[in-house]
Design a protein around this motif. Structure first.
Motif, PDB file in Angstrom:
ATOM      1  N   VAL A  38       0.861  -1.172   0.000  1.00  0.00           N
ATOM      2  CA  VAL A  38       0.000   0.000   0.000  1.00  0.00           C
ATOM      3  C   VAL A  38       0.905   1.232   0.000  1.00  0.00           C
ATOM      4  O   VAL A  38       1.652   1.464   0.952  1.00  0.00           O
ATOM      5  CB  VAL A  38      -0.928   0.027   1.226  1.00  0.00           C
ATOM      6  CG1 VAL A  38      -1.707   1.336   1.274  1.00  0.00           C
ATOM      7  CG2 VAL A  38      -1.881  -1.158   1.201  1.00  0.00           C
ATOM      8  N   LYS A  41      -2.867   5.985   1.425  1.00  0.00           N
ATOM      9  CA  LYS A  41      -4.286   5.725   1.664  1.00  0.00           C
ATOM     10  C   LYS A  41      -5.046   7.040   1.698  1.00  0.00           C
ATOM     11  O   LYS A  41      -4.487   8.111   1.982  1.00  0.00           O
ATOM     12  CB  LYS A  41      -4.473   4.973   2.977  1.00  0.00           C
ATOM     13  CG  LYS A  41      -4.147   5.787   4.227  1.00  0.00           C
ATOM     14  CD  LYS A  41      -4.566   5.057   5.495  1.00  0.00           C
ATOM     15  CE  LYS A  41      -4.436   5.948   6.727  1.00  0.00           C
ATOM     16  NZ  LYS A  41      -4.976   5.321   7.936  1.00  0.00           N
ATOM     17  N   THR A 153      -3.491   1.020   6.364  1.00  0.00           N
ATOM     18  CA  THR A 153      -4.430   0.733   5.279  1.00  0.00           C
ATOM     19  C   THR A 153      -5.811   1.330   5.467  1.00  0.00           C
ATOM     20  O   THR A 153      -6.517   1.549   4.486  1.00  0.00           O
ATOM     21  CB  THR A 153      -4.582  -0.793   5.105  1.00  0.00           C
ATOM     22  OG1 THR A 153      -5.042  -1.360   6.341  1.00  0.00           O
ATOM     23  CG2 THR A 153      -3.268  -1.429   4.712  1.00  0.00           C
ATOM     24  N   ASN A 237      -5.439  -5.166   1.775  1.00  0.00           N
ATOM     25  CA  ASN A 237      -4.081  -4.718   1.475  1.00  0.00           C
ATOM     26  C   ASN A 237      -3.775  -5.152   0.055  1.00  0.00           C
ATOM     27  O   ASN A 237      -4.665  -5.667  -0.642  1.00  0.00           O
ATOM     28  CB  ASN A 237      -3.073  -5.306   2.479  1.00  0.00           C
ATOM     29  CG  ASN A 237      -3.221  -6.807   2.620  1.00  0.00           C
ATOM     30  OD1 ASN A 237      -3.156  -7.547   1.633  1.00  0.00           O
ATOM     31  ND2 ASN A 237      -3.440  -7.286   3.842  1.00  0.00           N
ATOM     32  N   GLY A 238      -2.559  -4.956  -0.398  1.00  0.00           N
ATOM     33  CA  GLY A 238      -2.232  -5.306  -1.767  1.00  0.00           C
ATOM     34  C   GLY A 238      -1.854  -6.755  -1.984  1.00  0.00           C
ATOM     35  O   GLY A 238      -1.860  -7.235  -3.118  1.00  0.00           O
ATOM     36  N   VAL A 261      -6.272  -0.752  -4.169  1.00  0.00           N
ATOM     37  CA  VAL A 261      -5.831  -0.541  -2.788  1.00  0.00           C
ATOM     38  C   VAL A 261      -4.442   0.098  -2.664  1.00  0.00           C
ATOM     39  O   VAL A 261      -4.212   0.879  -1.734  1.00  0.00           O
ATOM     40  CB  VAL A 261      -5.918  -1.853  -1.982  1.00  0.00           C
ATOM     41  CG1 VAL A 261      -4.940  -2.890  -2.493  1.00  0.00           C
ATOM     42  CG2 VAL A 261      -5.697  -1.614  -0.495  1.00  0.00           C
ATOM     43  N   PRO A 262      -3.473  -0.151  -3.558  1.00  0.00           N
ATOM     44  CA  PRO A 262      -2.164   0.490  -3.373  1.00  0.00           C
ATOM     45  C   PRO A 262      -2.221   2.014  -3.389  1.00  0.00           C
ATOM     46  O   PRO A 262      -1.364   2.673  -2.798  1.00  0.00           O
ATOM     47  CB  PRO A 262      -1.348  -0.041  -4.559  1.00  0.00           C
ATOM     48  CG  PRO A 262      -1.979  -1.352  -4.893  1.00  0.00           C
ATOM     49  CD  PRO A 262      -3.440  -1.117  -4.674  1.00  0.00           C
ATOM     50  N   GLY A 265      -5.828   2.688  -0.305  1.00  0.00           N
ATOM     51  CA  GLY A 265      -5.971   1.947   0.927  1.00  0.00           C
ATOM     52  C   GLY A 265      -7.247   1.127   0.964  1.00  0.00           C
ATOM     53  O   GLY A 265      -7.946   0.971  -0.043  1.00  0.00           O
TER      54      GLY A 265
END
Length: 345
Positions: A38, A41, A153, A237-238, A261-262, A265
């Motif tokens: 990540v 966020k 995150t 998460n990633g 998500v990266p 978040g």
């Protein structure tokens, strides 16, 4: 007549904090950012909460397909950060977007899958022709205690989906759910931050439920991963969605369009739905999307979705997910704590 997605909308706050900034403050966890995949966020503005996010996402959904709000007969708002313990989010959203008051509304709560549960409820009402259109929302300003792994995150954002029977942008071909009482994550009334049972988070939590729901749907639909052009999994998460996709037989090319998500978040109830919206932003008519959400506590909802011709007519009428990746404002940790209300008297 099958139910499906008539329109969709998202909203993600413009503020961001980089994972490396959080790691700078909590130096003993400086490797956390890299391990979670990540980069940054999203952070709500000082006056933003799950309601304002839900309103903006819903307005975008109404705008995208030029929907008459009076046609909406149900609003179900999924979140684990409803600003009121006793006062529904859904009624505020309805008033803000101008729905007819002949309406059923309720707030849903099932950790990060409350939004997909709301979609299922709308499918039931729409398919039985009890309502014309239903509005399902997943929106959160998620919490993570200072210094906890969740803080890297826990983000803010939401998505809204209008479910109906006609003029479908995407048909929902079927869904399958898997649910158990697995205490991997919880927050009691009055607690500022959630707690999590670390050893329950991965295998008995996320992976067991997502794989069980996904395999159940594939068997029910008599399909395989190769029958889908895209796949979206809940994104705490990633690394988790990439791992579960590989375990189920989906490729990186299938998951990449919806993996957001990266850059924003984990938006909790909005997570898998924002991933679905990002995929609809690029999917072509006739292509199929596999979606699996996850909510701690624990459960997973899996969906088989086929994109229809109407997607080309509505796609560009409202902001796309990646539009919210632009013109962002990065905060340092001190301002971030102010935005999140982490400083308490």
């Amino acid at each position: 007549m099958p139910a499906g997605i008539v329109s969709y909308g998202v909203y993600i706050p413009r503020y961001r904090i980089r994972a490396e900034e959080i790691a700078r403050v909590w130096g003993e966890r400086e490797d956390m950012a890299k391990s979670l995949n990540v980069i940054q966020k999203s952070v709500p503005d000082i006056d933003e909460d799950a309601v304002t996010i839900a309103v903006e996402a819903s307005r975008n959904a109404v705008r995208r397909a030029s929907i008459d709000p009076a046609r909406i007969g149900a609003i179900y708002a999924g979140s684990e950060s409803h600003p009121y313990a006793v006062k529904p989010t859904g009624t505020i959203v309805g008033e803000a977007i101008g729905v007819n008051h002949e309406l059923t509304a309720a707030d849903f709560e099932f950790a990060c899958k409350a939004g997909t549960a709301a979609v299922q409820a709308c499918i039931g009402l729409v398919s039985s022709e009890l309502i014309d259109l239903g509005l399902a929302i997943g929106a959160d300003t998620s919490q993570g205690a200072p210094g906890d792994a969740l803080e890297y995150t826990a983000a803010a954002g939401g998505a809204a989906f209008i479910i109906g029977r006609e003029d479908l942008a995407a048909e929902i071909e079927g869904f399958y759910s898997f649910t158990t009482d697995t205490p991997d994550f919880w927050r009691r009334e009055g607690m500022a931050y959630p707690e999590h049972g670390g050893r329950f988070t991965g295998e008995p939590g996320y992976f067991k439920h997502v794989t069980s729901a996904a395999r159940g749907l594939l068997e029910k639909m008599k399909t395989s991963p190769e029958d889908y052009d895209y796949a979206v999994f809940h994104q705490p998460n990633g690394k988790f969605p990439a791992r579960v996709a590989k375990r189920l037989g989906f490729s990186r090319d299938q998951t990449e369009p919806g993996l957001v998500v990266p850059w924003i978040g984990n938006t909790y109830s909005g997570s898998s739905l924002i991933g679905l919206a990002a995929t609809l932003d690029v999917a072509k008519p006739g292509e199929r999307i596999f979606l699996a959400s996850f909510g701690s506590g624990a459960g997973s909802d899996a969906f088989s979705i086929r994109v229809k011709d109407a997607i080309d007519d509505i796609r560009d009428r409202a902001p796309k997910v990646r539009d919210y990746f632009e013109d962002v404002v990065h905060l340092d940790y001190a301002v971030y704590t102010k935005h999140k209300g982490k400083l308490r008297l």
